[in-house]
Design an enzyme around this catalytic site. Structure first.
Site, PDB file in Angstrom:
ATOM      1  N   HIS A  89       4.676  63.742  71.580  1.00 26.42           N
ATOM      2  CA  HIS A  89       4.124  63.478  72.911  1.00 26.42           C
ATOM      3  C   HIS A  89       4.675  64.482  73.927  1.00 26.42           C
ATOM      4  O   HIS A  89       5.857  64.831  73.891  1.00 26.42           O
ATOM      5  CB  HIS A  89       4.526  62.094  73.401  1.00 26.42           C
ATOM      6  CG  HIS A  89       3.708  60.970  72.859  1.00 26.42           C
ATOM      7  ND1 HIS A  89       4.021  60.315  71.688  1.00 26.42           N
ATOM      8  CD2 HIS A  89       2.599  60.363  73.349  1.00 26.42           C
ATOM      9  CE1 HIS A  89       3.141  59.351  71.476  1.00 26.42           C
ATOM     10  NE2 HIS A  89       2.263  59.363  72.469  1.00 26.42           N
ATOM     11  N   ASN A 108      12.116  65.694  67.947  1.00 27.23           N
ATOM     12  CA  ASN A 108      11.307  64.593  68.472  1.00 27.23           C
ATOM     13  C   ASN A 108      12.145  63.329  68.643  1.00 27.23           C
ATOM     14  O   ASN A 108      12.046  62.631  69.663  1.00 27.23           O
ATOM     15  CB  ASN A 108      10.126  64.336  67.533  1.00 27.23           C
ATOM     16  CG  ASN A 108       9.046  63.475  68.184  1.00 27.23           C
ATOM     17  OD1 ASN A 108       9.198  63.010  69.301  1.00 27.23           O
ATOM     18  ND2 ASN A 108       7.967  63.278  67.466  1.00 27.23           N
TER      19      ASN A 108
END
Length: 284
Positions: free
Chosen positions: A138, A169
């Protein structure tokens, strides 16, 4: 009688002049106050290739238009994205994070990742990431959009996603996201821009749609709270794992030089130097 009527008319005209003069003075004082306040109320969000209405979203200040780079501006409920059809990645994603946005009833949906039909084909999809060895990272996090289920769902569009090392991440990048949410709660609101860093080299790609794998990622954050105006930036290689975020601190001007972008172009002159040229993690 005529003199009496004339006097009444003159008095009425004088009263009207006084009312208009007073209103004009008040309007001027309001404008003057706005010019001195630390806000992006007067910032414009306009692009010839934008999708959606031409308007500021949450009064955020998006980066200046890019040169010699494919750019399509997309407005979402919780963020704005500059999409690049050549890389199949966002150039940048920008949003305003408030204390209210980090709390709410919205929950992360299952199987939520989906193609963005607002951008041309070829475009990224689930098959590109499957078996690639890269996670779906994201840019605007789902955790920043607990305030609204639709806003959270839109964070799972592939135009808000980049191939990201799993260690980054779940490690350093996640640390920075958590810190941003804490800062939003502490100061009430902050402004964030993040995106991929592409070095001047041949890039790895994934999938049939040849989604480019970034070599690094940047994130810049601004706080405009009275007496606390400050900025900070981070640049993380797309290989790093669970290391302290302090190791990746840059000031915003340094990130601008690396990216060839201008962030927060409508910052008030009174605080621009302090926000863009200084960065101290201890100030946050």
């Amino acid at each position: 009688m005529k003199i009496y009527r004339l006097s009444i008319i003159v008095l009425l005209l004088l009263a009207i002049i006084v009312v208009f003069t007073t209103c004009g003075s008040k309007a001027k004082s309001v404008d003057d106050d706005n010019n001195d306040s630390f806000s992006f109320m007067n910032a414009t969000v306009v692009d010839s290739q934008e999708t959606g209405p031409s308007r500021p979203l949450f009064n955020i200040d998006i980066p200046s238009p890019l040169k010699k780079v494919s750019e399509q501006i997309l407005y979402r409920k919780g963020y704005v994205v500059s999409y690049n059809k050549d890389t199949k990645l966002p150039n940048w994603v920008a949003w305003k994070l408030t204390a209210e946005h980090v709390n709410g009833e919205a929950r992360r949906p299952g199987n939520a990742w989906h193609e963005d039909t607002d951008v041309p084909t070829p475009r990224a999809n689930s098959f590109d990431y499957k078996g690639s060895g890269w996670t779906r990272g994201h840019m605007c996090p789902a955790g920043d959009n607990k305030w609204d289920s639709d806003a959270m769902y839109e964070t799972f569009l592939y135009t808000n996603c980049c191939p990201q090392n799993s260690n980054l991440n779940t490690g350093t990048w996640n640390q920075i996201e958590i810190s941003c949410r804490r800062w939003a709660e502490k100061y009430g609101e902050i402004y964030i821009v993040c995106g991929p860093v592409l070095f001047q080299q041949e890039h790895e790609t994934i999938g049939d749609n040849k989604v480019v794998v970034p070599e690094a990622f940047f994130k810049v954050i601004v706080c405009l709270t009275d007496n606390n105006a400050k900025g900070i930036g981070f640049i993380c290689r797309n290989t790093d794992g669970n290391r302290k975020k302090d190791l990746y601190v840059n000031n915003i001007k340094q990130v601008e030089r690396v990216m060839g972008m201008t962030f927060f172009p409508h910052l008030p002159n009174a605080v621009k130097d302090r926000i863009k040229n200084r960065a101290n993690i201890d100030d946050w």
